[in-house]
Design a protein around this motif. Structure first.
Motif, PDB file in Angstrom:
ATOM      1  N   SER A 194      45.891  14.256  20.023  1.00 56.38           N
ATOM      2  CA  SER A 194      47.060  15.035  19.881  1.00 56.38           C
ATOM      3  C   SER A 194      46.730  16.267  18.792  1.00 56.38           C
ATOM      4  O   SER A 194      47.337  17.214  18.848  1.00 56.38           O
ATOM      5  CB  SER A 194      48.337  14.308  19.542  1.00 56.38           C
ATOM      6  N   SER A 197      46.992  14.999  28.195  1.00 58.46           N
ATOM      7  CA  SER A 197      48.200  15.494  27.380  1.00 58.46           C
ATOM      8  C   SER A 197      48.070  16.730  26.868  1.00 58.46           C
ATOM      9  O   SER A 197      49.058  17.280  26.408  1.00 58.46           O
ATOM     10  CB  SER A 197      48.303  14.353  26.176  1.00 58.46           C
ATOM     11  N   ALA A 200      52.515  10.186  22.177  1.00 56.93           N
ATOM     12  CA  ALA A 200      53.010   9.060  22.843  1.00 56.93           C
ATOM     13  C   ALA A 200      52.369   8.737  24.083  1.00 56.93           C
ATOM     14  O   ALA A 200      52.241   7.459  24.490  1.00 56.93           O
ATOM     15  CB  ALA A 200      54.528   9.341  23.014  1.00 56.93           C
ATOM     16  N   ARG A 201      52.229   9.822  24.876  1.00 54.34           N
ATOM     17  CA  ARG A 201      51.585   9.501  26.140  1.00 54.34           C
ATOM     18  C   ARG A 201      50.128   9.107  26.126  1.00 54.34           C
ATOM     19  O   ARG A 201      49.697   8.183  26.773  1.00 54.34           O
ATOM     20  CB  ARG A 201      51.509  11.038  26.824  1.00 54.34           C
ATOM     21  N   LEU A 258      49.135   6.996  23.762  1.00 50.20           N
ATOM     22  CA  LEU A 258      49.300   5.730  23.254  1.00 50.20           C
ATOM     23  C   LEU A 258      49.010   4.804  24.789  1.00 50.20           C
ATOM     24  O   LEU A 258      48.472   3.692  24.586  1.00 50.20           O
ATOM     25  CB  LEU A 258      50.388   5.323  22.568  1.00 50.20           C
ATOM     26  N   GLY A 259      49.885   5.355  25.588  1.00 50.41           N
ATOM     27  CA  GLY A 259      49.684   4.366  26.867  1.00 50.41           C
ATOM     28  C   GLY A 259      48.830   4.721  28.071  1.00 50.41           C
ATOM     29  O   GLY A 259      48.733   4.236  29.054  1.00 50.41           O
ATOM     30  N   VAL A 261      54.013  -1.512  21.832  1.00 53.75           N
ATOM     31  CA  VAL A 261      53.905   0.088  22.198  1.00 53.75           C
ATOM     32  C   VAL A 261      55.074   0.842  22.506  1.00 53.75           C
ATOM     33  O   VAL A 261      55.198   1.983  21.969  1.00 53.75           O
ATOM     34  CB  VAL A 261      52.836   0.141  23.481  1.00 53.75           C
ATOM     35  N   MET A 262      55.739   0.361  23.203  1.00 53.50           N
ATOM     36  CA  MET A 262      57.257   0.762  23.633  1.00 53.50           C
ATOM     37  C   MET A 262      57.831   1.219  22.411  1.00 53.50           C
ATOM     38  O   MET A 262      58.624   2.013  22.374  1.00 53.50           O
ATOM     39  CB  MET A 262      57.961   0.134  24.606  1.00 53.50           C
ATOM     40  N   THR A 298      56.959   1.594  19.233  1.00 53.10           N
ATOM     41  CA  THR A 298      56.201   2.469  18.344  1.00 53.10           C
ATOM     42  C   THR A 298      56.376   3.945  18.911  1.00 53.10           C
ATOM     43  O   THR A 298      57.068   4.766  18.231  1.00 53.10           O
ATOM     44  CB  THR A 298      54.695   2.182  18.788  1.00 53.10           C
ATOM     45  N   SER A 299      56.333   4.135  20.323  1.00 53.57           N
ATOM     46  CA  SER A 299      56.557   5.415  20.935  1.00 53.57           C
ATOM     47  C   SER A 299      58.270   5.845  20.661  1.00 53.57           C
ATOM     48  O   SER A 299      58.238   6.863  20.411  1.00 53.57           O
ATOM     49  CB  SER A 299      56.280   5.375  22.492  1.00 53.57           C
ATOM     50  N   LEU A 358      58.635   6.836  17.264  1.00 49.95           N
ATOM     51  CA  LEU A 358      57.915   8.266  16.939  1.00 49.95           C
ATOM     52  C   LEU A 358      58.967   9.249  17.526  1.00 49.95           C
ATOM     53  O   LEU A 358      59.259  10.104  16.691  1.00 49.95           O
ATOM     54  CB  LEU A 358      56.684   7.953  17.594  1.00 49.95           C
ATOM     55  N   LEU A 359      59.271   9.263  18.612  1.00 53.29           N
ATOM     56  CA  LEU A 359      59.929  10.154  19.357  1.00 53.29           C
ATOM     57  C   LEU A 359      61.440  10.527  18.491  1.00 53.29           C
ATOM     58  O   LEU A 359      61.948  11.631  18.137  1.00 53.29           O
ATOM     59  CB  LEU A 359      60.464   9.990  20.719  1.00 53.29           C
TER      60      LEU A 359
END
Lengths: 290, 366
Positions: free
Chosen positions: A84, A164, A219-220, A222-223, A265-266, A268-269, A272-273
């Motif tokens: 990123s 991304s 975020a994108r 990460l997954g 993961v969820m 964390t995202s 962050l957002l």
């Protein structure tokens, strides 16, 4: 969902009442939107939490702190960060070129900017893996100078960056388009050099958009699964990503463990957002008032 | 610092925005570039600033050719119509910007910059707003900050592009007066662009009227109003009443309207231009003029009463307008639909075969 237009009062009353909305369809459109959001977002997320919640705190902690999983967090987070950051720079450059200059093929370039979104990620993954493998076009050249990309964390970074980059381009582009040339002219007439104009005038205005684009990109990444999996090599403790760990748990039919990792993961995202949004809201308020 | 513009031609693609502009702006004067939109006035200002480059011609500051000099080295202050304040900086940071970006050798020390900024903010009477962001200011405040920012570099030339264009009438008037005072105090050379003739006439020492990329006339406000060179300038500077007709035997005629001219004139097609205040209204025609009208509308506007007149038995493109005092209005109480006659006192005669208009004064002949 309550407006007077569903209350069935006579039309005359409605037009004189102060709460009548000018735009029609508020109740209906909001209702459908909320229903849809519940269906595609909230329901699976709730399912995930319930699944993971069924296993008890200790077991949950055990699953998510498994050394191999922790290693995959590190790999994923670092690779996503690198990707990123790269995208922030490259995406800004792309947006700048697309907005500021006129050249043949500009519209075409603008259109293919979205390709990483449109392309199935598995296709992107296979293509990248082929290109960067030892006898691929890029891989050959890079191996001559001693850089190995395929089946290393570097490969993960490249795959994440590729999938991304439109996030940054598409968030920065409109902001750049709306910049008034007067601000730059004013700065130059006060004696600022081109570099100073960029650093002190343009960059602070673009900054929120760059950060948002970067956060979305992160975020994108990460997954990301499809694009990464083919080029990553997937060797434990070195180049395994979180999404792969989830998949591995699923293959072992250990659904609660998969859900637990997914929940990490969820969350964390989401955090962050949320943080980015709050910060950006404050920054923009200072710029635009409100 | 004087500004000289020589033989400037400017094209945007195939459109020629400026045609052979020659202009001298003396040191210390406040000059207005006045014209309708698309007349090239802003382009000319931007060329003087160095924000545009002319295809031909030269710009000189105090006799020194600066045509090839970059904006950032011309050291002019430029004020934009929409202020162009940096939104992410406080008022103080905005004003300090020019000083902050100076090369290290020339840059004053931090306390010195702070002192300069404080002085500038005091000059524009906004020292209490130093810590605010531009979005928290009103339009008039923003424009004053923009001015303080431009003045921070102590430029000898100040250029303003429609500086009051985006402000409401009251603020506009205050700011105009304030700028005039500031100019008188500090004696820089300033040029401002405007499409508002009142603003140009009120504020400036010299007005340059432009249209279609050419200079129509350049004069002091008084001269410009009293002796316009062309129909365009005459019409642009305010309301006019026109009688177009033919001159024969010292009289201009059209339909049943005629005006006896006080000076001898050749027979020609001609237009007689009269300002609203250069016309008297009477109940009966005089021996000098027979201009019958019907009163179309009466509006009481501030200091005077404006009467719109429709020609009766002859024709003109636009209705005539005559301003009379409240005293006169109250004495006679004219009504809509009444018949009356106009009598010129001073007028300007444009003949088709003569380049220069002739100013006529009936009171001298009387």
């Amino acid at each position: 969902m309550s407006t007077t237009d569903t209350s069935g009062r006579p039309a005359k009353r409605l037009s004189t009442s102060g709460t009548k909305r000018v735009l029609p369809g508020f109740g209906l459109s909001l209702g459908i939107s909320l229903f849809f959001i519940s269906l595609v977002l909230l329901l699976p997320i709730t399912g995930l939490v319930i699944r993971a919640g069924g296993m008890g705190w200790e077991q949950f902690w055990f699953v998510v702190t498994d050394p191999r999983v922790v290693a995959s967090y590190k790999v994923t987070a670092l690779a996503a960060l690198a990707a990123s950051l790269f995208n922030c720079v490259f995406g800004l450059l792309m947006a700048w070129v697309l907005v500021r200059y006129e050249f043949p093929g500009k519209r075409f370039l603008d259109a293919i900017m979205d390709l990483p979104f449109a392309l199935p990620t598995a296709v992107a993954g296979i293509t990248l893996a082929t290109l960067f493998s030892e006898n691929g076009w890029y891989g050959q050249l890079l191996s001559q100078i001693g850089i190995e990309v395929a089946f290393t964390p570097l490969g993960i970074v490249i795959a994440m960056a590729f999938t991304s980059v439109p996030f940054v381009v598409r968030t920065v582009q409109p902001v750049l388009e709306e910049l008034a040339p007067e601000d730059e002219e004013a700065a130059v007439s006060l004696g600022a050099s081109d570099a100073t104009v960029f650093r002190r005038i343009l960059f602070p205005t673009l900054w929120p958009a760059i950060v948002t684009g970067g956060a979305l990109s992160f975020a994108r990444s990460l997954g990301e699964y499809g694009a990464v999996i083919f080029i990553a090599g997937n060797s434990p403790y070195v180049s395994e990503v979180i999404s792969l760990m989830i998949f591995v748990r699923l293959e072992e039919y250990d659904f609660p463990a998969a859900s637990a990792i997914a929940a990490v993961v969820m969350v964390t995202s989401l955090i962050l957002l949320l943080v980015i949004n709050v910060w950006q809201g404050r920054y923009l308020k200072r710029l635009n008032g409100g | 610092m004087s500004i000289e513009v020589q033989g400037i031609n400017k094209f945007f693609d195939t459109f020629q925005a400026l045609h052979d502009i020659d202009l001298t702006i003396p040191d210390g004067q406040l000059t207005a570039l006045l014209g309708p939109s698309g007349s090239g006035k802003t382009t000319l200002l931007r060329i003087i600033a160095g924000l545009e480059n002319p295809e031909q011609g030269r710009v000189l500051f105090n006799g020194r050719d600066v045509t090839q000099l970059h904006v950032r080295d011309r050291r002019v202050g430029f004020v934009f119509q929409h202020y162009a304040l940096f939104r992410h900086m406080t008022v103080a940071q905005n004003v300090a910007f020019g000083l902050d970006v100076l090369p290290r050798k020339e840059r004053p020390s931090k306390p010195e910059i702070r002192k300069r900024v404080a002085d500038l903010l005091e000059m524009v009477q906004l020292d209490h707003l130093a810590g605010r962001y531009p979005v928290q200011l009103s339009g008039g405040q923003k424009q004053r900050i923009a001015l303080a920012r431009a003045m921070a570099m102590r430029p000898e030339i100040l250029l303003l592009d429609e500086p009051f264009g985006a402000l409401d009438a009251k603020v506009r008037k205050d700011l105009r007066r304030w700028l005039r005072n500031l100019h008188d105090e500090l004696h820089f050379t300033s040029v401002f662009v405007t499409h508002d003739q009142e603003e140009a006439l009120e504020l400036s020492d010299q007005v340059v009227v432009m249209s279609n990329g050419r200079i129509e006339q350049m004069d002091s406000p008084l001269e410009l109003y009293a002796r316009p060179d062309s129909r365009f300038v005459f019409e642009f500077l305010g309301q006019v009443n026109v009688l177009s007709g033919k001159i024969s035997e010292g009289t201009i005629r059209q339909g049943n309207a005629w005006v006896r001219l006080p000076d001898s004139c050749d027979n020609d097609d001609a237009q007689l231009y009269l300002r609203p205040h250069e016309v008297r209204l009477t109940q009966a025609p005089t021996e000098e003029a027979h201009l019958p009208f019907q009163i179309e509308a009466i509006s009481v506007i501030g200091a005077e009463v404006r009467i719109e007149l429709k020609p009766d038995g002859w024709a003109c493109d636009e209705l005539w307008e005559v301003g009379i005092s409240h005293t006169e209005f109250n004495a006679r109480r004219p009504q809509r639909g009444d018949r009356c006659y106009a009598v010129p006192e001073v007028g300007h005669l444009f003949c088709d075969h003569q380049a220069v208009p002739k100013t006529l004064d009936w009171s001298v002949a009387r």
